[in-house]
Scaffold this motif. Structure first.
Motif, short mmCIF file in Angstrom:
data_model
loop_
_atom_site.label_atom_id
_atom_site.label_comp_id
_atom_site.label_asym_id
_atom_site.label_seq_id
_atom_site.Cartn_x
_atom_site.Cartn_y
_atom_site.Cartn_z
N LYS A 195 -2.82 2.30 -3.81
CA LYS A 195 -1.92 3.09 -4.65
C LYS A 195 -0.58 3.30 -3.93
O LYS A 195 0.49 3.13 -4.51
CB LYS A 195 -2.57 4.44 -4.96
CG LYS A 195 -1.81 5.29 -5.98
CD LYS A 195 -2.35 6.72 -6.09
CE LYS A 195 -3.71 6.80 -6.76
NZ LYS A 195 -3.65 6.45 -8.19
N MET A 196 -0.66 3.62 -2.66
CA MET A 196 0.58 3.87 -1.91
C MET A 196 1.40 2.58 -1.75
O MET A 196 2.62 2.59 -1.90
CB MET A 196 0.26 4.48 -0.55
CG MET A 196 -0.23 5.92 -0.66
SD MET A 196 -0.31 6.77 0.94
CE MET A 196 -1.95 6.37 1.45
N SER A 230 3.55 10.30 -9.32
CA SER A 230 3.65 8.83 -9.42
C SER A 230 3.79 8.40 -10.88
O SER A 230 4.23 7.29 -11.16
CB SER A 230 2.46 8.15 -8.74
OG SER A 230 1.30 8.25 -9.54
N LEU A 241 0.66 11.62 -1.36
CA LEU A 241 -0.48 10.70 -1.26
C LEU A 241 -0.84 10.46 0.21
O LEU A 241 -2.01 10.38 0.57
CB LEU A 241 -0.16 9.36 -1.96
CG LEU A 241 0.03 9.46 -3.48
CD1 LEU A 241 0.53 8.13 -4.05
CD2 LEU A 241 -1.28 9.86 -4.17
N GLY A 242 0.19 10.38 1.04
CA GLY A 242 -0.04 10.19 2.47
C GLY A 242 -0.77 11.39 3.07
O GLY A 242 -1.69 11.24 3.88
N LEU A 287 -3.48 15.08 -3.31
CA LEU A 287 -3.73 13.89 -4.13
C LEU A 287 -3.34 14.12 -5.59
O LEU A 287 -2.70 13.27 -6.21
CB LEU A 287 -5.22 13.49 -4.05
CG LEU A 287 -5.60 12.29 -4.92
CD1 LEU A 287 -4.75 11.07 -4.60
CD2 LEU A 287 -7.08 11.96 -4.78
N LEU A 346 2.97 1.81 -5.19
CA LEU A 346 4.06 2.74 -5.52
C LEU A 346 5.30 2.42 -4.67
O LEU A 346 6.42 2.39 -5.18
CB LEU A 346 3.60 4.19 -5.31
CG LEU A 346 4.62 5.30 -5.57
CD1 LEU A 346 5.23 5.20 -6.96
CD2 LEU A 346 3.97 6.68 -5.39
N ILE A 379 -0.13 1.84 -11.19
CA ILE A 379 -0.02 2.80 -10.09
C ILE A 379 -1.06 3.91 -10.22
O ILE A 379 -1.77 4.24 -9.28
CB ILE A 379 1.40 3.43 -10.03
CG1 ILE A 379 2.42 2.37 -9.60
CG2 ILE A 379 1.44 4.60 -9.05
CD1 ILE A 379 3.87 2.84 -9.72
N THR A 380 -1.17 4.48 -11.42
CA THR A 380 -2.10 5.60 -11.58
C THR A 380 -3.56 5.15 -11.58
O THR A 380 -4.45 5.98 -11.52
CB THR A 380 -1.82 6.39 -12.89
OG1 THR A 380 -1.90 5.46 -13.98
CG2 THR A 380 -0.45 7.04 -12.87
N ALA A 440 6.16 11.58 -4.13
CA ALA A 440 4.78 11.21 -4.47
C ALA A 440 4.09 10.55 -3.27
O ALA A 440 2.94 10.87 -2.94
CB ALA A 440 4.77 10.26 -5.67
N LEU A 441 4.81 9.67 -2.61
CA LEU A 441 4.21 8.97 -1.45
C LEU A 441 3.90 9.95 -0.32
O LEU A 441 2.89 9.80 0.36
CB LEU A 441 5.16 7.87 -0.96
CG LEU A 441 5.15 6.60 -1.81
CD1 LEU A 441 6.34 5.71 -1.46
CD2 LEU A 441 3.84 5.83 -1.62
N LEU A 453 -6.73 4.62 -2.34
CA LEU A 453 -5.52 5.37 -1.98
C LEU A 453 -4.49 4.47 -1.31
O LEU A 453 -3.30 4.55 -1.58
CB LEU A 453 -5.89 6.49 -1.00
CG LEU A 453 -6.05 7.89 -1.57
CD1 LEU A 453 -6.34 8.87 -0.45
CD2 LEU A 453 -4.76 8.30 -2.29
N ALA A 504 9.44 8.93 -6.29
CA ALA A 504 8.40 8.10 -5.66
C ALA A 504 8.23 8.48 -4.19
O ALA A 504 7.11 8.50 -3.67
CB ALA A 504 8.74 6.62 -5.80
N ASN A 505 9.34 8.82 -3.54
CA ASN A 505 9.25 9.26 -2.14
C ASN A 505 8.38 10.49 -2.00
O ASN A 505 7.53 10.57 -1.12
CB ASN A 505 10.64 9.65 -1.61
CG ASN A 505 11.27 8.53 -0.81
OD1 ASN A 505 10.56 7.67 -0.30
ND2 ASN A 505 12.57 8.56 -0.69
N GLN A 533 8.88 1.13 -6.03
CA GLN A 533 10.05 1.88 -5.58
C GLN A 533 11.09 0.93 -4.98
O GLN A 533 12.29 1.05 -5.23
CB GLN A 533 9.59 2.91 -4.54
CG GLN A 533 10.69 3.82 -4.03
CD GLN A 533 10.23 4.63 -2.83
OE1 GLN A 533 9.45 4.15 -2.00
NE2 GLN A 533 10.71 5.85 -2.73
N ALA A 580 13.63 8.66 -5.56
CA ALA A 580 13.40 9.94 -4.90
C ALA A 580 12.04 10.54 -5.28
O ALA A 580 11.31 11.03 -4.42
CB ALA A 580 14.53 10.92 -5.25
N GLN A 599 -0.55 12.03 -7.50
CA GLN A 599 -0.90 11.25 -8.68
C GLN A 599 0.03 11.62 -9.85
O GLN A 599 0.56 10.76 -10.53
CB GLN A 599 -2.36 11.52 -9.05
CG GLN A 599 -2.84 10.93 -10.37
CD GLN A 599 -3.13 9.44 -10.28
OE1 GLN A 599 -3.05 8.84 -9.21
NE2 GLN A 599 -3.46 8.83 -11.41
#
Lengths: 314, 252
Positions: free
Chosen positions: A70-71, B26, B49-50, B19, A74, A61-62, B45-46, A67, B42-43, A78, B40, B23
């Motif tokens: 990665k999403m 994550s 990232l988004g 970012l 992840l 993941i890291t 983090a996403l 990008l 991960a949510n 999840q 949660a 990172q």
């Protein structure tokens, strides 16, 4: 305890009849103790597999290359945590707690899928896991959607939907590698070479050597045999590998016109049993890491319990 | 400073903040105290990232496509990264992660609300989406601070130490570089300094509610917007950029 007016023999006959008629067994229904134990073993193993399976893919993941990747990765890992939750939940309906199941995992009394004892060495491994390993999981899980225990069957239906999405993502992740630079193609082929046989091993021993199979089939916990499922997987995967222009590392692989299936070589069963019994490259590390995270989380879980108690007493 | 240069620089900085925290968060995946929390974190983090992806996409467009989103994310060195320091600090233990999260969430929610009314419609739209996320983030991090503060002796000690260690990284969230300042008048950016008092009050309130002490000495460390980072930053980039550096110019 519920009082039953029938004898054990009568109950068992009624139970088997219900299974034979394809009516689901639900948590409050009478069931043979061995059926319950067998299910706890299988469902918790399945839950642990989802959770331990977070590690090899989580390893990237890291370091995912873009990008977007990665999403996607992840979100996928999840989802696996989510699958673990559904499955622990399904097993809990049989009277076992998540904590007990985790303890059994740490003490080596419960297993998880051996495939996750192989290391993810390159980015291509992430794609190959999504494509091959998730395909194999789906082949198995599709048959489990019809399993006789209601909560397990329903968990499988939900999980299958997400897994087939992951499988397509894995395939899609490999496409730029397969059509990419010589380095990328080599990376994809190397991953294929390392993951192909372990993936075939995911379906377990030959039917003739499988300990749990006969009773599981009779109770319709398991719906199709290891060898049948493995054959399905090979048949559906060969054309996909051809599409990606990846060679399958098996000189005996060829189409058998008469059988209408692919013939394939013999699995290295010594390797299979070595990894199952704990001597794969990552077995110890996977368990250590899970145990470590669990122990490191203990103070947080304790704080939650204490906080909850205080709140309820005020 | 011409506004044409200020705008991409401002948006880039917001992307970097997102970012780097995405990172970091994550890193928790698979290591959280229990499965629900893996999901949660991960949510969250996403979400970050988004945001990074959206901000970088806008930067890329403002630059006329000179660099792609991934070139912006993966092919700059530490000095060119403009994230605030608080976002790059290592995750530490769960208390450290949640204390940082509360500090940034309590900043982000009011900040993004204002930014959602930016004169720049694109920034406004990204911020408006992010408001919804940050509302949920804040609810969560707030509950965790209360829980850890009110839980056991150990959890209280850990969350207190976390706030003590992070405290001085808070003020940087209210500082602005010349690009961001240049955009206030036109209503593109938001005057961060105006949000500081309220943020401090919300920190003090929650810490008191959680039975924690507000660190008695004020201190502050800054440098992120000038590309002067902690020593952790280089390792974060080395790991994150590994593929793009090892295999330059390939599509993934």
């Amino acid at each position: 305890m519920t009082e039953y007016r029938l004898s054990d023999g009568e109950l068992e006959a009624a139970f088997q009849q219900r299974v034979d008629e394809e009516r689901k067994i639900e948590p409050k229904d009478w069931m043979p103790e061995a059926y319950r134990k067998n299910l706890i073993r299988q469902i918790s193993q399945h839950a642990h597999s989802e959770v331990i399976g977070m590690q090899p893919e989580g390893n990237w993941i890291t370091r995912a290359p873009t990008l977007k990747r990665k999403m996607i990765l992840l979100a996928k890992v999840q989802d696996e945590a989510g699958h673990g939750l559904y499955l622990y939940g399904a097993a809990e309906t049989l009277g076992v707690t998540r904590e007990e199941m985790i303890q059994a995992l740490h003490e080596g009394r419960a297993k998880y899928a051996s495939i996750f004892n192989y290391p993810t060495l390159t980015w291509a491994d992430v794609g190959v896991i999504g494509w091959l390993v998730d395909s194999a999981a789906i082949v198995n899980q599709i048959s489990l959607q019809r399993t006789s225990y209601g909560p397990y069957s329903r968990a499988m239906i939900r999980i299958c939907k997400e897994e087939s999405f992951h499988q397509r993502q894995g395939f899609e992740m490999l496409m730029p590698l397969a059509s990419g630079s010589p380095e990328q193609k080599a990376m994809a082929q190397d991953a294929m070479d390392r993951w192909w046989w372990p993936t075939l091993m995911m379906f377990g021993p030959h039917d003739s050597d499988s300990m749990h199979s006969a009773k599981s089939m009779q109770w319709k916990i398991k719906r199709r045999s290891n060898d049948e499922l493995r054959q399905d997987f090979v048949d559906q995967t060969v054309p996909q590998a051809e599409y990606l222009d990846l060679a399958i590392p098996d000189p005996d692989l060829k189409w058998n016109e008469e059988r209408g299936h692919y013939d394939f070589g013999e699995i290295d069963w010594d390797e299979f049993w070595a990894v199952v019994s704990g001597d794969g490259l990552c077995n110890r590390e996977r368990l250590d890491r899970h145990g470590e995270a669990h122990r490191e989380g203990e103070w947080v879980r304790e704080a939650m319990r204490a906080y909850e108690e205080k709140r309820q007493s005020t | 400073m011409t506004p044409s240069r200020a705008l991409p620089e401002f948006v880039l900085a917001l992307g970097d903040d997102s970012l780097v925290l995405g990172q970091r968060l994550s890193e928790w995946c698979g290591k959280a105290p229990f499965l629900e929390e893996d999901i949660a974190i991960a949510n969250v983090a996403l979400d970050y990232l988004g945001r990074a992806e959206k901000f970088y996409r806008y930067v890329s467009e403002l630059e006329g496509g000179r660099r792609s989103v991934d070139e912006i994310a993966f092919l700059r060195d530490s000095r060119a990264y403009r994230n605030l320091l608080i976002f790059e600090l290592p995750v530490g233990d769960f208390a450290r992660t949640m204390a940082r999260q509360f500090m940034v969430d309590a900043f982000h929610l009011p900040y993004l609300r204002r930014l959602s009314r930016s004169a720049d419609a694109r920034i406004g739209a990204i911020a408006a989406e992010a408001v919804k996320e940050s509302r949920y983030h804040l609810k969560r991090s707030r509950e965790w601070v209360l829980c850890l503060g009110g839980g056991t002796r150990e959890s209280r000690g850990r969350i207190q130490r976390a706030f003590d260690a992070l405290w001085g990284y808070g003020p940087e969230m209210f500082e602005m570089d010349r690009h961001e300042k240049a955009l206030i008048e036109s209503g593109v950016s938001v005057d961060r300094s105006a949000l500081k008092a309220k943020w401090q009050a919300s920190m003090t309130d929650l810490l008191a509610q959680a039975g924690l002490k507000v660190p008695d000495r004020e201190w502050s460390i800054a440098g992120g917007r000038d590309g002067v980072h902690t020593e952790h930053h280089g390792y974060l980039l080395a790991e994150m950029q590994y593929m793009q550096r090892a295999y330059p110019g390939l599509a993934w």
